[in-house]
Each structure stands twice: as C-alpha cells, then as structure tokens.
Scaffold this motif. Structure first.
Motif, short mmCIF file in Angstrom:
data_model
loop_
_atom_site.label_atom_id
_atom_site.label_comp_id
_atom_site.label_asym_id
_atom_site.label_seq_id
_atom_site.Cartn_x
_atom_site.Cartn_y
_atom_site.Cartn_z
N PRO A 5 -83.08 -56.68 -9.66
CA PRO A 5 -82.72 -56.00 -10.92
C PRO A 5 -81.27 -56.21 -11.30
O PRO A 5 -80.90 -56.01 -12.46
CB PRO A 5 -83.02 -54.53 -10.61
N ALA A 6 -80.42 -56.61 -10.33
CA ALA A 6 -79.01 -56.85 -10.64
C ALA A 6 -78.83 -58.07 -11.52
O ALA A 6 -77.74 -58.28 -12.08
CB ALA A 6 -78.21 -57.01 -9.35
N GLU A 7 -79.88 -58.89 -11.64
CA GLU A 7 -79.81 -60.07 -12.50
C GLU A 7 -80.47 -59.83 -13.85
O GLU A 7 -80.58 -60.74 -14.67
CB GLU A 7 -80.47 -61.26 -11.80
N THR A 8 -80.92 -58.60 -14.08
CA THR A 8 -81.51 -58.26 -15.38
C THR A 8 -80.39 -57.95 -16.36
O THR A 8 -79.59 -57.04 -16.12
CB THR A 8 -82.44 -57.04 -15.26
N GLU A 145 -80.55 -53.41 -4.11
CA GLU A 145 -80.25 -52.12 -4.73
C GLU A 145 -78.74 -51.89 -4.80
O GLU A 145 -78.23 -51.39 -5.81
CB GLU A 145 -80.91 -51.00 -3.93
N PHE A 146 -78.02 -52.28 -3.76
CA PHE A 146 -76.57 -52.07 -3.74
C PHE A 146 -75.88 -52.93 -4.80
O PHE A 146 -74.96 -52.48 -5.48
CB PHE A 146 -76.02 -52.39 -2.35
N ARG A 147 -76.32 -54.17 -4.96
CA ARG A 147 -75.74 -55.04 -5.99
C ARG A 147 -76.00 -54.47 -7.38
O ARG A 147 -75.12 -54.48 -8.25
CB ARG A 147 -76.31 -56.46 -5.88
N ASN A 148 -77.20 -53.97 -7.58
CA ASN A 148 -77.54 -53.40 -8.88
C ASN A 148 -76.72 -52.15 -9.18
O ASN A 148 -76.34 -51.90 -10.33
CB ASN A 148 -79.03 -53.07 -8.93
N THR A 149 -76.43 -51.38 -8.14
CA THR A 149 -75.62 -50.18 -8.31
C THR A 149 -74.15 -50.53 -8.54
O THR A 149 -73.50 -49.98 -9.43
CB THR A 149 -75.75 -49.28 -7.07
N LEU A 150 -73.65 -51.48 -7.76
CA LEU A 150 -72.23 -51.82 -7.82
C LEU A 150 -71.84 -52.46 -9.15
O LEU A 150 -70.70 -52.32 -9.61
CB LEU A 150 -71.87 -52.77 -6.67
N SER A 160 -74.61 -62.09 -10.75
CA SER A 160 -74.30 -63.50 -10.46
C SER A 160 -73.06 -63.99 -11.20
O SER A 160 -72.48 -65.01 -10.81
CB SER A 160 -75.49 -64.38 -10.81
N VAL A 161 -72.61 -63.28 -12.24
CA VAL A 161 -71.41 -63.72 -12.96
C VAL A 161 -70.15 -63.05 -12.44
O VAL A 161 -69.04 -63.42 -12.85
CB VAL A 161 -71.55 -63.46 -14.48
N VAL A 162 -70.29 -62.07 -11.55
CA VAL A 162 -69.12 -61.38 -11.00
C VAL A 162 -68.40 -62.32 -10.03
O VAL A 162 -69.02 -63.00 -9.21
CB VAL A 162 -69.54 -60.09 -10.27
N ARG A 163 -67.08 -62.35 -10.13
CA ARG A 163 -66.28 -63.23 -9.29
C ARG A 163 -65.30 -62.43 -8.43
O ARG A 163 -65.05 -61.26 -8.67
CB ARG A 163 -65.52 -64.25 -10.15
N LYS A 164 -64.76 -63.11 -7.45
CA LYS A 164 -63.97 -62.43 -6.42
C LYS A 164 -62.68 -61.81 -6.97
O LYS A 164 -62.23 -60.78 -6.48
CB LYS A 164 -63.66 -63.40 -5.29
N ASP A 216 -65.68 -61.35 -18.48
CA ASP A 216 -66.76 -60.46 -18.91
C ASP A 216 -67.09 -59.39 -17.87
O ASP A 216 -67.78 -58.42 -18.19
CB ASP A 216 -68.03 -61.28 -19.20
N ALA A 217 -66.63 -59.59 -16.64
CA ALA A 217 -66.92 -58.65 -15.56
C ALA A 217 -65.69 -57.82 -15.21
O ALA A 217 -65.48 -57.46 -14.06
CB ALA A 217 -67.42 -59.39 -14.33
N ARG A 218 -64.89 -57.50 -16.21
CA ARG A 218 -63.68 -56.72 -15.96
C ARG A 218 -64.05 -55.35 -15.40
O ARG A 218 -64.86 -54.63 -15.99
CB ARG A 218 -62.89 -56.55 -17.26
N PRO A 219 -63.49 -54.96 -14.26
CA PRO A 219 -63.90 -53.70 -13.62
C PRO A 219 -63.30 -52.47 -14.29
O PRO A 219 -62.26 -52.54 -14.95
CB PRO A 219 -63.36 -53.85 -12.19
N MET A 220 -63.97 -51.35 -14.12
CA MET A 220 -63.42 -50.06 -14.54
C MET A 220 -62.42 -49.62 -13.48
O MET A 220 -62.75 -49.55 -12.30
CB MET A 220 -64.53 -49.02 -14.67
#
Length: 532
Positions: A5-8, A145-150, A160-164, A216-220
C-alpha cells in the motif's frame, strides 16, 4: 508477494465540499476581512478629516476600528517573533533512544489482529515486544505496514520516490530539533547517531533507502517548517477573554469553584464541604484540549459538576491553547517537566495522594504507606481530551502513582509518532467545513501554532501502552474514540490498543467526530459519566 500500500499514490479530494464554502463565506471570510477593512476605514477617515463631524455611534465605530489597527500591528509583531524564534531544547538522548526503539518495535511483534501473545511480552513492561530489531524482508507485512505509515511524514508520496537526503533531514530534526546542516559539517558524534539511527530504520523498513534527493518527498518538521498563522480580529480575542473571565471569576465561583495558581499552573477547583481524602469520593482532574478554554468546554464541565457534587473537581487551565493572547505566558507554555511536576505537587498539597520523587525511589515505610493509599482509594481520576492527553501522558510517565484511573477522550497522544496528527492539523489542505473550522479557528491561531511548531516534543508527547497503569482494566482505564475523527487516525489507534490486549475499555462511535463524545446527551457523554 503482498500488495504494497505504500506504493499506492495518495489521491487527495479533488473538490472542496459545499460545507467548506459555507464556512468560508459565513464564518472565516467576515472575520478575516475585519482587519483589512478596519485599516481602510481608519486611513480613509483620517485622510478625509471627517471624524470631527461624526456622531457618537460613528466615533465608537472608528474607535473599534482603530483598536483593530493597533492590535493588528501588535499581532504582526508576535507572529514575526514566533516565526523567527528558535527553541534550543535539551536533548535527553537516553529517553529519545528509548522512544525511537519503541517506535521501531511498535507492530514488530507478529501478533494476530484480534489478540496478543503474552509470551512475546515482557512481564515488567506488558505490551512491549521483546523482539530484537532485525532486518525484515521487503515483502514482510510488518515492513510494508511500516513503510506505508512512515510515508505520512513525507507528504504521503509513494515510498519508492523517497530518498535518503529527506529521510536524514527528518531523522536529524526528530533527534536534534533543528535543520540538517551539510553532512561535511556534522560533528562526529552527531554523524554517528544519525548513521546508527538510519541503519535501524532501514532494518525496520525491510529495504535500504536510495541515495539522492526528491523535492516531492519533503518531510514535515514542525519546528523547522514555516509557521502558518492567520490573523483574526481583536474583537474575537477580546470576546473570548471576556467570556472566560466571566466563567472563571463569576459563573463557576457562584457554583462553589475557586480559582488558583500553583507556581504559574492555573486552575479552578471545587472541594465539597465535609469531603475528606480517606472516605470521600476520588478527586477528578480534567485536562482540556485546544480551542477556547472554559468557554469551549463549558457544557461538559457543567454536566460533570451537576453529576458529581460529592467529589472534588480540579480543572487545569491552559491559556496558551485557549486563545488568551493577553496572558503573560501566552507564548511561553510550560514544558513537560514543569507541567507534570507542578501538577503533582499541587495534587500532593491538596492531600489527594502521596508524592514521590520522579525516579520512583521510596523507603520501605513509604512503600507500605503507598500500598495503604492504593487500598484506601487515594489518588486521582485523570480525564483528558485531545491535546490534553499530552499532559496526561506526562503525568503517567513521571508520576504514575498519582493517577489511579484514566479516561482518554479523543487521545492524540497514541500513535502520534506516525504523523497523522501533524499532517491533518497543520499541513493538510482543508476541503470540508469542519476541516476549515479546525484550521482557521484552531490550527492557524497564534498561540496554538506556537505550541505545535516551536514547543512540540514528539518523544515526550507519545504515550505507550506500557506507560499506562491497569490499561486492560476497564474499571481503571477507558478510551473514547470517534470513527470519523478528522485529526487522529482512529483505525491505527484501535489497532495499537487491540494488539496489546485492550478490549472492554474501548468505546468507539463509528460515526463520531473529534470532540463529539463530549456533547451533552450523546452516548459518549453517557459513557463517560457512567464510568466516572
């Protein structure tokens, strides 16, 4: 392989609802326009010189507008102060490390959906999984589940687009409460902490995070991101202040309440005549949430006062979350240590329970006395709503022996590490009327924005199952939730509590909104009163 679901892709509502525009036109727009219109009116009158020919009603209107102009300058100054302030909080690395390990272990025990396994739980800390944090497989349902939550912390983009780089920014903020400097400028100790934490996180995620950056994956990052504050008129603040002053110093005073302050911890209290701590009913301590203070919770307090005339009631006042802009500590909320220690001292000074040092040390005689207190029913019942559950969590962590029973209503303290509260309250674009009400009247208010952005301590605010005494005993602990709560993720909170064996102590209204459980005549209110 299980579906990830983290890729949805996250699809926000494409259209704003009718209720959004209704609230915008009827409530928000008139209040928002009050300030600029006051400026226009004052400038026009002063330039034209017509003020001397005005009637008294017109002069009064001009005076109100002039107050708005002066107040808007003062408000702007406070907004600049909050926006530019930097909070250098003391970092307790041992506590922070413990909290982060709890985050990684939450959901790690492979428990069934409808139960829990006592063999995976430490007896001294029931509900805390003892599994070692090992690298999970990418298709492990716990990693998925953890990836989808994080990803909530990263704008709900596909994982998959989140980077280090963005993950490092988020981790560094969560540890050191500041922006990530260039890696070459990091001290050796900070770099070691960051790298070690990243390794643990990647184990829990079941995969390594690719190097690079993705805008696009700028964190809060609450204390680093710009503070979004919307102006509101002086008449609104003044009206709230007058209403709360009336309730505090006249309405509740006539009903037996007295106002007081213990080392700047303000409260109103009622102790029935003839009550004693040995044979009397257990005292009730109430921690309200964000909003308008006594004015917002008036009907709830009135109902509690009416139903329980035989027991002491202590209502803790929190001006920094009650839009009390004229209060001297409006922008200086008490820290966790200040709040819990002063409330504990106050409870002890009132004779409602014994006081122990925070480290829990006590002599054999004190242990016997504490057991006597427990058997005789001493201690307090602590009831919190919404943001008040943070202070509730602080008391349970620092002084658990003072709290005999706990009632959590819409508790934002649970699963707060998952990011839903921050996103829904401060970052998500409102699309419905209730969401717009919350954003304008609460989330973007100066004092509340200051608290959430500049004084938010996620590790202190997060409450864990094992920190709650008698969490599985419905006579000692109860949780009230709304299935359609727009702030907290009710499904996640329920799953967390269920996985730790909490069953009978949960009341959830599938159609309930945030705060609905406190409405007079509702099933939530009836449940609270019966439990108390």
């Amino acid at each position: 392989m299980a579906q990830d679901p983290a890729e949805t892709p996250y699809a926000p509502p494409s259209r704003r609802s009718f209720s959004y525009y209704l609230v915008l036109l009827v409530l928000v727009a008139p209040l928002w326009c009050f300030v600029p219109l006051s400026w226009v009116w004052v400038i026009y009158v002063l330039r034209s010189g017509w003020i001397w020919s005005f009637s008294w009603p017109a002069r009064l209107c001009f005076a109100v507008s002039l107050c708005e102009v002066i107040f808007s300058v003062y408000h702007y100054h406070l907004v600049r102060y909050v926006s530019n302030s930097v909070r250098h909080a003391h970092v307790n690395f041992s506590e922070l490390q413990s909290a982060f390990h709890r985050v990684l272990k939450a959901g790690l025990a492979d428990l069934p959906e409808d139960g829990y396994d006592e063999e995976t739980l430490n007896v001294s800390r029931p509900g805390s999984p003892e599994e070692t944090i090992v690298k999970l497989e990418a298709d492990d349902h716990r990693a998925i589940e953890f990836r989808n939550t994080l990803r909530t912390w990263f704008g709900k983009v596909q994982w998959s687009v989140v980077r280090k780089h963005e993950v490092r920014q988020w981790l560094y903020w969560s540890i050191f409460n500041t922006d990530l400097p260039p890696l070459s400028e990091l001290s050796e100790s900070h770099r070691t902490v960051l790298d070690d934490t990243m390794q643990l996180l990647e184990k829990r995620l079941g995969q390594e995070i690719p190097e690079g950056s993705c805008p696009d994956a700028r964190p809060m990052r609450l204390s680093v991101d710009p503070v979004h504050i919307l102006w509101r008129p002086f008449v609104l603040y003044a009206s709230v202040a007058v209403a709360n002053f009336y309730l505090k110093n006249w309405h509740w005073k006539k009903r037996g309440f007295q106002s007081g302050s213990y080392e700047n911890l303000e409260y109103i209290i009622r102790i029935p005549h003839g009550w004693d701590s040995t044979h009397g009913s257990r005292p009730l301590v109430i921690l309200h949430g964000l909003g308008l203070g006594l004015l917002q919770y008036h009907t709830f307090f009135r109902q509690v006062h009416k139903e329980f005339k035989d027991r002491p009631i202590l209502i803790v006042l929190q001006p920094h979350i009650s839009q009390d802009i004229f209060h001297p500590r409006f922008l200086q909320p008490m820290s966790r240590r200040e709040t819990s220690k002063r409330l504990a001292h106050l409870i002890h000074a009132l004779g409602w329970s014994r006081y122990l040092e925070q480290d829990g040390s006590e002599s054999e005689e004190e242990k016997r006395d504490s057991e006597t207190d427990r058997l005789s029913g001493n201690g307090v019942t602590l009831l919190s709503h919404s943001n008040g559950s943070y202070a509730h969590a602080w008391m349970l962590k620092d002084f658990p022996h003072l709290v005999t029973r706990s009632c959590f209503v819409d508790p934002v303290t649970f699963c707060s590490w998952e990011g839903d509260i921050a996103r829904n309250f401060l970052y998500k674009t409102p699309t419905t009327g209730p969401e717009l009400v919350v954003r304008y009247f609460v989330g973007s208010e100066l004092g509340i924005a200051n608290l959430m952005h500049k004084h938010f301590d996620w590790s202190s605010n997060a409450l864990w199952y094992e920190d709650i005494p008698n969490a599985r005993d419905p006579s000692k602990t109860i949780f009230l939730l709304g299935g359609k709560d727009g702030l907290l993720h009710t499904e996640r909170v329920l799953k967390y509590l269920h996985s730790h064996g909490v069953r009978k102590g949960i009341w959830c209204d599938p159609e309930g909104l945030h705060g609905q459980a406190l409405l007079t005549g509702g099933e939530g209110m009836k449940t609270i009163l019966e439990w108390l």
